[in-house]
Design an enzyme around this catalytic site. Structure first.
Site, mmCIF file in Angstrom:
data_model
loop_
_atom_site.group_PDB
_atom_site.id
_atom_site.type_symbol
_atom_site.label_atom_id
_atom_site.label_comp_id
_atom_site.label_asym_id
_atom_site.label_seq_id
_atom_site.Cartn_x
_atom_site.Cartn_y
_atom_site.Cartn_z
ATOM 1 N N SER A 213 -10.495 6.751 -4.620
ATOM 2 C CA SER A 213 -9.763 7.738 -5.419
ATOM 3 C C SER A 213 -9.486 7.158 -6.795
ATOM 4 O O SER A 213 -9.435 5.927 -6.968
ATOM 5 C CB SER A 213 -8.445 8.099 -4.733
ATOM 6 O OG SER A 213 -7.581 8.799 -5.613
ATOM 7 N N TYR B 282 -1.002 5.465 -0.372
ATOM 8 C CA TYR B 282 -2.285 6.069 -0.737
ATOM 9 C C TYR B 282 -2.981 5.223 -1.810
ATOM 10 O O TYR B 282 -4.162 4.894 -1.695
ATOM 11 C CB TYR B 282 -2.075 7.496 -1.239
ATOM 12 C CG TYR B 282 -3.348 8.203 -1.638
ATOM 13 C CD1 TYR B 282 -4.175 8.772 -0.670
ATOM 14 C CD2 TYR B 282 -3.734 8.311 -2.967
ATOM 15 C CE1 TYR B 282 -5.346 9.422 -1.026
ATOM 16 C CE2 TYR B 282 -4.900 8.961 -3.340
ATOM 17 C CZ TYR B 282 -5.703 9.510 -2.359
ATOM 18 O OH TYR B 282 -6.864 10.145 -2.718
#
Length: 250
Positions: free
Chosen positions: A139, A162
């Site tokens: 990401s 995350y």
């Protein structure tokens, strides 16, 4: 170019995994789609060139079984795209409310399982002398910290775990690519920007202001890069993180 190639797609029921599976089926690849939920992929045209398997890859024995089953069906495996994104029910808590139990589970389920998948598929490639492909999904938040101002006043956040997990995926990619580069195994990852998923209009507007012309992406926007990395056109690309974010990280 990928016709009759054999790939495993984990997390095939999710947004990126589903779009990738559809495209690979369309161009004639042979794929095994796996997820803990299969409601989306069940809609894909079923034929002898692909399998749909409901498997929980958190268990390493299931990973081993998945590889063994794929090889038995198609007599080879050319690559794996790890799209799975298993999270706990309380995923998304702010740092102040993050519990040790949740942190431990999510770190293992996402980053730990990525390592175990790597362990099993690399073992298979080396044993069978296959120049295989491994692609991970990281990401932009594995590259840059979140733009916290995008979330201000909204009932949404970007969990700290995350960012840590996605940074770890990028590190895993370069580590394994260097370790196994003499085995002709290509290991890369892609880092998408934010993908549309019913976010609030205010968030979408703020996000676009830091990008180029599109802002939040659609899952289809990621597929071309993955296909390129699976193809022979990327033969000497190894250990790389390809960012697809419409300029968000600039």
């Amino acid at each position: 170019m990928l016709k009759n190639k054999v790939y495993i797609i984990t997390g095939a029921n999710g947004r990126i995994g589903f779009e990738l599976s559809k495209y690979l089926i369309k161009i004639g690849a042979k794929i095994v789609m796996t997820d803990i939920k299969i409601n989306n992929i069940k809609s894909l045209n079923n034929n002898n060139n692909h399998l749909i398997k409901k498997i929980d890859i958190i268990n390493e024995k299931n990973i081993h079984h998945l590889i063994k089953m794929t090889n038995k069906k198609f007599n080879k495996i050319d690559g794996i795209v790890h799209c799975a994104y298993p999270v706990t029910k309380d995923w998304g808590q702010i740092l102040e409310k993050l519990s040790p139990k949740s942190l431990k589970e999510n770190l293992f389920n996402q980053l730990g399982v990525s390592i175990l998948i790597s362990k099993q598929i690399i073992k298979y490639f080396i044993k069978n002398k296959i120049s295989g492909k491994i692609i991970y999904i990281s990401s932009i938040q594995g590259v840059r910290p979140p733009k916290f101002e995008h979330y201000k006043g909204l009932k949404m956040s970007s969990p700290i775990e995350y960012s840590v997990i996605k940074t770890g995926i990028i590190s895993l990619t370069s580590y394994l690519a260097k370790l196994y580069k003499k085995n002709k195994i290509s290991i890369n990852c892609v880092s998408p920007g934010g993908i549309r998923d019913n976010q609030p209009k205010k968030f979408i507007k703020r996000y676009l202001q830091t990008c180029g012309v599109k802002g939040l992406l659609n899952s289809k926007d990621i597929i071309g890069t993955i296909i390129f990395l699976l193809s022979n056109n990327s033969e000497y690309i190894n250990g790389q993180n390809i960012i697809i974010d419409d300029g968000w990280s600039l």
